[in-house]
Design a protein around this motif. Sequence first.
Motif, PDB file in Angstrom:
ATOM      1  N   THR A 187       0.854  -1.178   0.000  1.00 22.88           N
ATOM      2  CA  THR A 187       0.000   0.000   0.000  1.00 22.88           C
ATOM      3  C   THR A 187       0.902   1.243   0.000  1.00 22.88           C
ATOM      4  O   THR A 187       0.956   2.000   0.954  1.00 22.88           O
ATOM      5  N   TYR A 189       1.112   4.151  -1.555  1.00 24.91           N
ATOM      6  CA  TYR A 189       0.562   5.500  -1.382  1.00 24.91           C
ATOM      7  C   TYR A 189       0.206   5.708   0.088  1.00 24.91           C
ATOM      8  O   TYR A 189       0.538   6.724   0.694  1.00 24.91           O
ATOM      9  N   GLY A 190      -0.439   4.693   0.641  1.00 21.23           N
ATOM     10  CA  GLY A 190      -0.870   4.789   2.032  1.00 21.23           C
ATOM     11  C   GLY A 190       0.286   4.893   3.004  1.00 21.23           C
ATOM     12  O   GLY A 190       0.321   5.783   3.849  1.00 21.23           O
ATOM     13  N   GLY A 193       2.303   8.097   2.845  1.00 20.02           N
ATOM     14  CA  GLY A 193       1.568   9.178   3.498  1.00 20.02           C
ATOM     15  C   GLY A 193       1.582   9.021   5.007  1.00 20.02           C
ATOM     16  O   GLY A 193       1.791   9.990   5.746  1.00 20.02           O
ATOM     17  N   LEU A 194       1.401   7.795   5.464  1.00 15.42           N
ATOM     18  CA  LEU A 194       1.389   7.556   6.911  1.00 15.42           C
ATOM     19  C   LEU A 194       2.756   7.888   7.508  1.00 15.42           C
ATOM     20  O   LEU A 194       2.865   8.533   8.555  1.00 15.42           O
ATOM     21  N   GLY A 197       3.162  11.615   7.663  1.00 12.65           N
ATOM     22  CA  GLY A 197       2.387  12.143   8.795  1.00 12.65           C
ATOM     23  C   GLY A 197       3.101  11.881  10.120  1.00 12.65           C
ATOM     24  O   GLY A 197       3.114  12.732  11.011  1.00 12.65           O
ATOM     25  N   ALA A 198       3.705  10.699  10.248  1.00 11.61           N
ATOM     26  CA  ALA A 198       4.438  10.373  11.477  1.00 11.61           C
ATOM     27  C   ALA A 198       5.637  11.306  11.650  1.00 11.61           C
ATOM     28  O   ALA A 198       5.969  11.707  12.764  1.00 11.61           O
ATOM     29  N   LEU A 203       8.281  12.005  14.659  1.00  7.73           N
ATOM     30  CA  LEU A 203       9.124  10.812  14.561  1.00  7.73           C
ATOM     31  C   LEU A 203      10.086  10.948  13.382  1.00  7.73           C
ATOM     32  O   LEU A 203      10.015  11.902  12.610  1.00  7.73           O
ATOM     33  N   ASP A 220       3.154  11.411  -4.872  1.00  6.44           N
ATOM     34  CA  ASP A 220       2.424  12.594  -4.400  1.00  6.44           C
ATOM     35  C   ASP A 220       2.834  12.956  -2.977  1.00  6.44           C
ATOM     36  O   ASP A 220       3.071  14.125  -2.671  1.00  6.44           O
ATOM     37  N   HIS A 221       2.944  11.940  -2.113  1.00  8.03           N
ATOM     38  CA  HIS A 221       3.323  12.253  -0.728  1.00  8.03           C
ATOM     39  C   HIS A 221       4.779  12.678  -0.625  1.00  8.03           C
ATOM     40  O   HIS A 221       5.130  13.512   0.207  1.00  8.03           O
TER      41      HIS A 221
ATOM     42  N   ILE B 105      -4.049  18.680  -1.684  1.00  2.57           N
ATOM     43  CA  ILE B 105      -4.319  17.547  -2.567  1.00  2.57           C
ATOM     44  C   ILE B 105      -5.440  16.710  -1.943  1.00  2.57           C
ATOM     45  O   ILE B 105      -5.308  16.239  -0.809  1.00  2.57           O
ATOM     46  N   ALA B 108      -5.054  13.621   0.548  1.00  2.00           N
ATOM     47  CA  ALA B 108      -3.686  13.383   1.030  1.00  2.00           C
ATOM     48  C   ALA B 108      -3.614  13.462   2.550  1.00  2.00           C
ATOM     49  O   ALA B 108      -2.794  12.799   3.179  1.00  2.00           O
ATOM     50  N   PRO B 111      -4.004   9.667   4.938  1.00  2.00           N
ATOM     51  CA  PRO B 111      -2.867   8.917   5.490  1.00  2.00           C
ATOM     52  C   PRO B 111      -1.949   9.767   6.365  1.00  2.00           C
ATOM     53  O   PRO B 111      -1.362   9.246   7.315  1.00  2.00           O
ATOM     54  N   LEU B 112      -1.852  11.052   6.071  1.00  2.00           N
ATOM     55  CA  LEU B 112      -1.029  11.911   6.936  1.00  2.00           C
ATOM     56  C   LEU B 112      -1.615  11.918   8.354  1.00  2.00           C
ATOM     57  O   LEU B 112      -0.887  11.809   9.350  1.00  2.00           O
ATOM     58  N   ALA B 114      -3.460   9.561   9.638  1.00  2.00           N
ATOM     59  CA  ALA B 114      -3.192   8.237  10.223  1.00  2.00           C
ATOM     60  C   ALA B 114      -1.759   8.200  10.766  1.00  2.00           C
ATOM     61  O   ALA B 114      -1.488   7.595  11.809  1.00  2.00           O
ATOM     62  N   GLY B 115      -0.852   8.872  10.075  1.00  2.42           N
ATOM     63  CA  GLY B 115       0.543   8.942  10.529  1.00  2.42           C
ATOM     64  C   GLY B 115       0.688   9.746  11.812  1.00  2.42           C
ATOM     65  O   GLY B 115       1.496   9.415  12.680  1.00  2.42           O
ATOM     66  N   LEU B 116      -0.112  10.800  11.945  1.00  2.27           N
ATOM     67  CA  LEU B 116      -0.097  11.563  13.204  1.00  2.27           C
ATOM     68  C   LEU B 116      -0.586  10.673  14.354  1.00  2.27           C
ATOM     69  O   LEU B 116      -0.022  10.690  15.448  1.00  2.27           O
ATOM     70  N   PHE B 118      -0.320   7.429  14.335  1.00  2.00           N
ATOM     71  CA  PHE B 118       0.773   6.478  14.529  1.00  2.00           C
ATOM     72  C   PHE B 118       1.813   7.067  15.477  1.00  2.00           C
ATOM     73  O   PHE B 118       2.311   6.386  16.388  1.00  2.00           O
ATOM     74  N   ALA B 119       2.136   8.338  15.270  1.00  2.00           N
ATOM     75  CA  ALA B 119       3.146   8.981  16.123  1.00  2.00           C
ATOM     76  C   ALA B 119       2.670   9.045  17.578  1.00  2.00           C
ATOM     77  O   ALA B 119       3.446   8.810  18.501  1.00  2.00           O
ATOM     78  N   GLN B 142      -6.420   6.172  -1.429  1.00  5.27           N
ATOM     79  CA  GLN B 142      -5.563   6.232  -0.238  1.00  5.27           C
ATOM     80  C   GLN B 142      -6.354   6.320   1.054  1.00  5.27           C
ATOM     81  O   GLN B 142      -5.832   5.998   2.122  1.00  5.27           O
ATOM     82  N   GLU B 145      -6.605   2.699   1.972  1.00  4.53           N
ATOM     83  CA  GLU B 145      -5.294   2.234   2.437  1.00  4.53           C
ATOM     84  C   GLU B 145      -5.092   2.675   3.887  1.00  4.53           C
ATOM     85  O   GLU B 145      -4.543   1.939   4.716  1.00  4.53           O
ATOM     86  N   MET B 149      -4.678   0.265   7.377  1.00  3.37           N
ATOM     87  CA  MET B 149      -3.540   0.310   8.313  1.00  3.37           C
ATOM     88  C   MET B 149      -3.978   0.785   9.697  1.00  3.37           C
ATOM     89  O   MET B 149      -3.498   0.274  10.709  1.00  3.37           O
ATOM     90  N   LEU B 152      -5.696  -2.147  11.327  1.00  3.32           N
ATOM     91  CA  LEU B 152      -4.720  -3.228  11.505  1.00  3.32           C
ATOM     92  C   LEU B 152      -3.811  -2.942  12.701  1.00  3.32           C
ATOM     93  O   LEU B 152      -3.499  -3.828  13.480  1.00  3.32           O
ATOM     94  N   TRP B 153      -3.409  -1.691  12.817  1.00  9.71           N
ATOM     95  CA  TRP B 153      -2.461  -1.315  13.882  1.00  9.71           C
ATOM     96  C   TRP B 153      -3.153  -0.595  15.045  1.00  9.71           C
ATOM     97  O   TRP B 153      -2.485  -0.072  15.930  1.00  9.71           O
TER      98      TRP B 153
END
Lengths: 453, 313
Positions: A187, A189-190, A193-194, A197-198, A203, A220-221, B105, B108, B111-112, B114-116, B118-119, B142, B145, B149, B152-153
């Motif tokens: 994944t 793209y996912g 991006g994740l 974001g982290a 991090l 894109d990301h 975008i 976009a 997932p960003l 989701a990453g925050l 995650f952090a 996305q 996607e 995740m 899942l996490w």
Amino acid sequence: MPQILLPAMSPTMEEGTLAKWLVAVGDVVKPGDVIAEIETDKATMELEADDGGTVAALLVAAGSEGVKVGTPIISITGEDEAPAPAPVAPPAAAPSPVAAITPEPTPAAIAPAVTAPAITAPEPASGPTRRQTVREALRDAMAEEMRGDGTVFVMGEEVAEYQGAYKVTQGLLEEFGPARVIDTPITEYGFAGLGTGAAMGGLKPVVEFMTFNFAMQAIDHIINSAAKTLYMSGGQMRCPIVFRGPNGAASRVAAQHSQNYGPWYASVPGLIVISPYDAADAKGLLKAAIRSPDPVVFLENELLYGQSFDVPEGEHVVPIGKARICRAGQHVTLVSYSIGVGVALQAAATLAAEGIEAEVIDLRTLRPLDRATVLASLKKTNRLVVVEEGWPTCSIASEIMAICMEDGFDDLDAPVLRVTNVDVPLPYAANLEKAALLKAEDVVAAARAVCYR
Amino acid sequence: MYRQMVLIRRFEERAGQLYGMGQIGGFCHLYIGQEAVVVGMQAELKRGDSIITGYRDHGHMLACGIDARAVMAELTGRAAGISRGKGGSMHMFSVEHGFFGGHGIVAAQVPLGAGLGFAHKYKGDGHIAVTYFGDGAANQGQVYESFNMAELWKLPVIFVIENNQYAMGTSVNRASSEDQLYRRGESFRVPGMQVDGMDVLAVRGAARTAIDWVRAGNGPVLMEMKTYRYRGHSMSDPAKYRSREEVQAMREKSDPIEGLKKEIIDGGFADEAALKAIDREVRDEVAESADFALEAPEPALSELHTDVLLGTY
């Protein structure tokens, strides 16, 4: 008597280690039985018998390293044949890297697409060094940075339990655990991006792409989310992330899996783009990349992963944005990066025999580009050829040529030439692929041409 | 909450006027009509939680407590803007307020976000991330996607779909095979809620439920907010894809500010005069932010080259 030859188990495998025999002389095997474990450049693979019979001889001892693809490794008497007297296999501690027994000439192994001889650059190491593959050096870089900084983590496809699709992350899961070495779904793209974001959340992710061809799904990301955020936020938002993985042509994997993205990413302000050649730079630059507060695209090369070089012992960090003169010379400058450096060094060796001393520059970082080192060398040699494993149009070669025109025009005694791949999608057929890729003899010809020889 | 919604409404009206005067350039997407969504959500979040959204971001910034002057000055492209004039309407950030943009975008930010989350989980700080996106973004790959995740996490993330019924000019049912967007997480086992996004108290109540679930470590929640934007997709959208009557009916029957006003007065929590006092305060604040944004100097030309990279190489 039928013999089984060591098969190629990956597109780039030239040799393997016979890790373990699972059969002994006299054993009866059936088709499909696992007879041995072979360590390739990517993984440990089980070798199965195609035909049944009785094991007559083990021709290569367990533990033998560097067994060439195509070497006979076992004799199996067919079910209808009388068993031959069994020669005793030599002891397991066979000298490396040559296989214990090579009873007949080895058929030509699958040649890597671009021949990149592991010529160690003559830059004298100041301290003790040790011999390491590029793969090991990259792994050590990540492990060292993860030990030093708890916010560094690795994510990507097959990086953890599988130990890395190309074994670059081998052992990291064991040392750092699943919270810091994270297998992702397929994944791109996912997870790009994740990861971005982290990084925004504080991090320091190291995001592995199985190859940069797959990063097209995620570009894109890399560009819109990671590279532009600092600027768009007036300096508030940081995004310290490393996107890494193999880039460029591998071997016989054809057009969609063979592309050099160096010029693509190097055109984007806000990104750092690194593309090392040898193991010392791979380690030192990856450490620098992880420490960088900026987003980094770190372009590795699959064909270099298995090549060994001297790597300084202890803490070794290479500054970003500094090219390296890997071979000094006064007649012509060859500028390259990544696997092209090996080609340039090979060409330089040929040229030296003809009395042309080439200076070889490894750019190492593609953005920011070390213009000063290139221009200083041009001032000395007055002739320059760019050597690039990639397409010619809108390439790093194009950029170097522009720099020479803008700031080195008065130093030029000949037009700058570029030697690159042919401007076509990479074909599959072995002869066409070879014809399309960068070749040392073309570099030699170009160097002669700019020297008017 | 009443004050915040009125602030967003008046701020956006003023931004629309400044756009018409040529003082704001580029794309400018107004939040008018959708105020209850971010105000209701924000009321239940804690300092240290992260939020992220797309390009319709002015309301989110004001709801995070970011100074209206810094937002308006960004819209006018001035050095005092929150992104020092380099981001504009769609690209604004305030790390200090846990606001991570402002992304141009479509989708976009999902997932960003989701990453925050995650952090937050990685650091074990007990905070959560809220990622806002629209019904149009909900059709981007996305997004799914990210759902996968996040579940899942078990990431501490709330996905908020601000379903304002139109992805630019395409209505939800012309673009979505499943138009009940709260169900879009089902195949990833992400629980979904459908909320009246025109009712700030309903949003707040739903937010509390979702936040409790997520903060307890159960993984993400998807919230579909049924809302409506009164203006076009952006300032350059003539909005010919819907009737004036439809918009007018929404404004008259479902306006989130009028709705809350009625609740407050009927419940005896404050009288009309008290609310009018708030309205006046907000008008002054917005007028002041507009004056500031018009008077503040443009960025120095030297700013062109700053903030490209942090390190020196």
